[in-house]
Design a protein around this motif. Structure first.
Motif, PDB file in Angstrom:
ATOM      1  N   ILE A  59      25.454  21.713  28.622  1.00 63.37           N
ATOM      2  CA  ILE A  59      26.269  21.136  27.633  1.00 63.37           C
ATOM      3  C   ILE A  59      26.279  19.588  27.996  1.00 63.37           C
ATOM      4  O   ILE A  59      26.377  19.234  29.427  1.00 63.37           O
ATOM      5  N   SER A  60      26.226  18.772  26.947  1.00 66.26           N
ATOM      6  CA  SER A  60      26.220  17.304  27.486  1.00 66.26           C
ATOM      7  C   SER A  60      26.872  16.924  26.371  1.00 66.26           C
ATOM      8  O   SER A  60      26.898  17.010  25.045  1.00 66.26           O
ATOM      9  N   TYR A  61      27.331  15.307  26.742  1.00 66.27           N
ATOM     10  CA  TYR A  61      28.181  14.606  25.712  1.00 66.27           C
ATOM     11  C   TYR A  61      27.490  13.257  25.891  1.00 66.27           C
ATOM     12  O   TYR A  61      27.694  12.752  26.946  1.00 66.27           O
ATOM     13  N   GLU A  62      27.082  12.683  24.671  1.00 61.11           N
ATOM     14  CA  GLU A  62      26.282  11.408  24.547  1.00 61.11           C
ATOM     15  C   GLU A  62      27.086  10.530  23.569  1.00 61.11           C
ATOM     16  O   GLU A  62      27.444  10.937  22.419  1.00 61.11           O
ATOM     17  N   LEU A  63      27.141   9.066  24.107  1.00 59.63           N
ATOM     18  CA  LEU A  63      27.429   8.076  23.201  1.00 59.63           C
ATOM     19  C   LEU A  63      26.189   7.723  22.207  1.00 59.63           C
ATOM     20  O   LEU A  63      25.358   7.264  22.507  1.00 59.63           O
ATOM     21  N   MET A  64      26.598   8.075  20.890  1.00 60.04           N
ATOM     22  CA  MET A  64      25.382   7.724  19.891  1.00 60.04           C
ATOM     23  C   MET A  64      25.946   7.807  18.538  1.00 60.04           C
ATOM     24  O   MET A  64      26.877   8.414  18.195  1.00 60.04           O
ATOM     25  N   ASP A  65      25.682   6.854  17.699  1.00 59.02           N
ATOM     26  CA  ASP A  65      25.806   6.858  16.357  1.00 59.02           C
ATOM     27  C   ASP A  65      25.132   7.791  15.385  1.00 59.02           C
ATOM     28  O   ASP A  65      23.686   7.735  15.497  1.00 59.02           O
ATOM     29  N   ALA A  66      25.816   8.556  14.964  1.00 60.04           N
ATOM     30  CA  ALA A  66      25.077   9.661  14.155  1.00 60.04           C
ATOM     31  C   ALA A  66      24.123   9.155  13.088  1.00 60.04           C
ATOM     32  O   ALA A  66      23.545   9.884  12.240  1.00 60.04           O
ATOM     33  N   LEU A  67      24.486   7.840  12.355  1.00 58.35           N
ATOM     34  CA  LEU A  67      24.045   7.196  11.548  1.00 58.35           C
ATOM     35  C   LEU A  67      22.518   6.797  11.824  1.00 58.35           C
ATOM     36  O   LEU A  67      21.741   6.483  11.122  1.00 58.35           O
ATOM     37  N   SER A  68      22.181   6.657  13.104  1.00 62.74           N
ATOM     38  CA  SER A  68      20.927   6.151  13.698  1.00 62.74           C
ATOM     39  C   SER A  68      20.906   6.812  14.931  1.00 62.74           C
ATOM     40  O   SER A  68      20.882   6.335  16.076  1.00 62.74           O
ATOM     41  N   MET A  69      20.363   8.148  15.086  1.00 65.77           N
ATOM     42  CA  MET A  69      20.382   8.749  16.255  1.00 65.77           C
ATOM     43  C   MET A  69      18.757   8.605  16.740  1.00 65.77           C
ATOM     44  O   MET A  69      18.076   8.126  16.272  1.00 65.77           O
ATOM     45  N   SER A  70      18.765   8.646  17.916  1.00 64.90           N
ATOM     46  CA  SER A  70      17.822   8.323  18.880  1.00 64.90           C
ATOM     47  C   SER A  70      16.790   9.305  19.133  1.00 64.90           C
ATOM     48  O   SER A  70      15.849   9.286  19.899  1.00 64.90           O
ATOM     49  N   PHE A  71      17.150  10.546  18.947  1.00 63.42           N
ATOM     50  CA  PHE A  71      16.492  11.908  19.071  1.00 63.42           C
ATOM     51  C   PHE A  71      15.163  11.806  18.081  1.00 63.42           C
ATOM     52  O   PHE A  71      15.007  11.287  16.903  1.00 63.42           O
ATOM     53  N   PRO A  72      14.068  12.441  18.592  1.00 66.46           N
ATOM     54  CA  PRO A  72      12.673  12.428  17.979  1.00 66.46           C
ATOM     55  C   PRO A  72      12.974  13.259  16.570  1.00 66.46           C
ATOM     56  O   PRO A  72      13.971  14.248  16.477  1.00 66.46           O
ATOM     57  N   ASP A  73      12.021  13.339  15.561  1.00 62.42           N
ATOM     58  CA  ASP A  73      12.149  14.235  14.444  1.00 62.42           C
ATOM     59  C   ASP A  73      12.106  15.777  14.962  1.00 62.42           C
ATOM     60  O   ASP A  73      11.380  16.164  15.789  1.00 62.42           O
ATOM     61  N   GLU A  74      12.737  16.483  14.013  1.00 58.94           N
ATOM     62  CA  GLU A  74      12.756  18.004  14.215  1.00 58.94           C
ATOM     63  C   GLU A  74      12.728  18.447  15.865  1.00 58.94           C
ATOM     64  O   GLU A  74      12.370  19.164  16.281  1.00 58.94           O
ATOM     65  N   LYS A  75      14.059  17.851  16.444  1.00 59.52           N
ATOM     66  CA  LYS A  75      14.230  18.284  17.770  1.00 59.52           C
ATOM     67  C   LYS A  75      15.172  19.633  17.990  1.00 59.52           C
ATOM     68  O   LYS A  75      14.961  20.394  18.790  1.00 59.52           O
ATOM     69  N   LEU A  98      23.826   9.669   6.805  1.00 62.00           N
ATOM     70  CA  LEU A  98      24.162  10.816   7.896  1.00 62.00           C
ATOM     71  C   LEU A  98      23.274  12.027   7.382  1.00 62.00           C
ATOM     72  O   LEU A  98      22.637  12.632   8.264  1.00 62.00           O
ATOM     73  N   PHE A  99      23.348  12.466   6.135  1.00 60.72           N
ATOM     74  CA  PHE A  99      22.330  13.464   5.713  1.00 60.72           C
ATOM     75  C   PHE A  99      21.063  13.372   5.755  1.00 60.72           C
ATOM     76  O   PHE A  99      20.258  14.448   6.465  1.00 60.72           O
ATOM     77  N   LYS A 100      20.501  12.022   5.543  1.00 64.73           N
ATOM     78  CA  LYS A 100      19.186  11.718   6.257  1.00 64.73           C
ATOM     79  C   LYS A 100      18.831  12.032   7.504  1.00 64.73           C
ATOM     80  O   LYS A 100      17.724  12.477   7.767  1.00 64.73           O
ATOM     81  N   GLU A 101      19.560  11.423   8.323  1.00 64.25           N
ATOM     82  CA  GLU A 101      19.499  11.642   9.948  1.00 64.25           C
ATOM     83  C   GLU A 101      19.633  13.117  10.429  1.00 64.25           C
ATOM     84  O   GLU A 101      18.597  13.677  11.160  1.00 64.25           O
ATOM     85  N   MET A 102      20.651  13.888   9.800  1.00 69.32           N
ATOM     86  CA  MET A 102      20.696  15.294  10.155  1.00 69.32           C
ATOM     87  C   MET A 102      19.249  15.993   9.715  1.00 69.32           C
ATOM     88  O   MET A 102      18.857  16.990  10.416  1.00 69.32           O
ATOM     89  N   TYR A 103      18.991  15.649   8.322  1.00 72.11           N
ATOM     90  CA  TYR A 103      17.706  16.182   7.914  1.00 72.11           C
ATOM     91  C   TYR A 103      16.476  15.779   8.983  1.00 72.11           C
ATOM     92  O   TYR A 103      15.814  16.862   9.121  1.00 72.11           O
ATOM     93  N   ARG A 104      16.644  14.787   9.258  1.00 69.36           N
ATOM     94  CA  ARG A 104      15.396  14.212  10.298  1.00 69.36           C
ATOM     95  C   ARG A 104      15.368  15.011  11.684  1.00 69.36           C
ATOM     96  O   ARG A 104      14.216  15.546  11.831  1.00 69.36           O
ATOM     97  N   VAL A 105      16.520  15.180  12.090  1.00 75.00           N
ATOM     98  CA  VAL A 105      16.348  15.821  13.575  1.00 75.00           C
ATOM     99  C   VAL A 105      16.454  17.237  13.850  1.00 75.00           C
ATOM    100  O   VAL A 105      16.147  17.819  14.808  1.00 75.00           O
ATOM    101  N   VAL A 106      16.722  18.156  12.380  1.00 75.65           N
ATOM    102  CA  VAL A 106      16.714  19.231  12.580  1.00 75.65           C
ATOM    103  C   VAL A 106      15.405  19.999  12.310  1.00 75.65           C
ATOM    104  O   VAL A 106      14.516  19.361  11.524  1.00 75.65           O
ATOM    105  N   LYS A 107      14.965  21.118  12.811  1.00 81.85           N
ATOM    106  CA  LYS A 107      13.555  21.419  12.595  1.00 81.85           C
ATOM    107  C   LYS A 107      13.514  22.271  11.306  1.00 81.85           C
ATOM    108  O   LYS A 107      14.464  22.724  10.522  1.00 81.85           O
TER     109      LYS A 107
END
Length: 265
Positions: A118-134, A164-173
């Protein structure tokens, strides 16, 4: 998110939540408890469990706008093959949750201070730093609704919600699920699910009721499957592509599952 104006005091504002988390104890759950959606999560996670038995690879869960919810912690405690990442834009609540994590969820490994699943990270859901489809699964419980709470007429053109929907779409496989738990029905949500050429969701929605302070509230769970633009089979989602239709000149797909009451399109 950080894009919110600090001068506004609606739930769409950053300062609203900074103040909220100073005043409310950890474990405040918006809309539903883990027990209310346990069966819905089980229907998704059961397929992950079978994969884990074969490849022993943990599956990644992301909860956006986590606040001080304990939802992901309960999921990790129930399913040993899940690693949960929680993000929020409010620094104070992330500090609170990380401190709690060290104190309340000790690891069995004496060399670690807390459960590293489990981890908690400070991050804006509108501009996530995660790679695509993580991620294998995303959960939002109230973030969409917070961004919609602008005290202005809702027209389906809220840029932050679209982002937000675009970012969620981007980072989910591809072929995997985003669960959005909302008080808003399809009339409000449709423009955000179908209003962008940058996303292509397979959609199911079900209605659940919850009680709070003696009142019965109606909630909606949107199960969004990330499809590619060609609308291929929903690989990895535990669902099958049933049909394709056209809305406003664009092709969309819906997936069918007997676990859910109905789907729409």
């Amino acid at each position: 998110t950080k894009h919110m104006s600090k001068e506004v005091t609606t739930p769409a504002s950053y300062s609203f939540w900074e103040d909220f988390y100073e005043e409310h104890e950890i474990g405040y759950e918006w809309y539903v408890q883990y027990e209310d959606i346990e069966s819905d999560l089980s229907s998704i996670l059961s397929s992950f469990q079978q994969q884990f038995k074969q490849d022993h690879a943990h599956k990644l869960l992301l909860q956006v706008g986590c606040g001080n919810s304990l939802l992901s912690e309960k999921i990790v405690q129930e399913y040993n093959f899940i690693r949960a990442v929680n993000i929020d834009v409010c620094e104070n609540v992330i500090e609170q949750m990380n401190e709690r994590l060290k104190q309340q969820i000790p690891t069995k490994d004496k060399h670690r201070s807390h459960d590293t699943r489990i981890s908690y990270e400070l991050m804006d859901a509108l501009s996530m730093s995660f790679p695509d489809e993580k991620f294998d699964l995303l959960i939002d419980k109230g973030t969409v609704d917070a961004l919609l709470s602008t005290a202005q007429l809702e027209t389906g053109e809220n840029a932050k919600v679209h982002q937000l929907f675009k970012e969620m779409y981007r980072v989910v496989k591809e072929g995997h699920t985003v669960l959005v738990i909302s008080r808003n029905g399809t009339t409000t949500m449709d423009p955000y699910l179908y209003g962008s050429d940058e996303v292509n969701w397979g959609v199911e929605v079900k209605e659940i009721k919850s009680k709070h302070k003696g009142l019965t509230n109606v909630n909606f769970i949107y199960r969004l499957i990330r499809l590619n633009t060609r609308g291929r089979e929903c690989v990895g989602s535990g669902m099958s592509l049933e049909n394709v239709w056209s809305r406003d000149g664009r092709t969309h797909s819906t997936c069918h599952s007997t676990k859910w009451n109905y789907y729409y399109g």
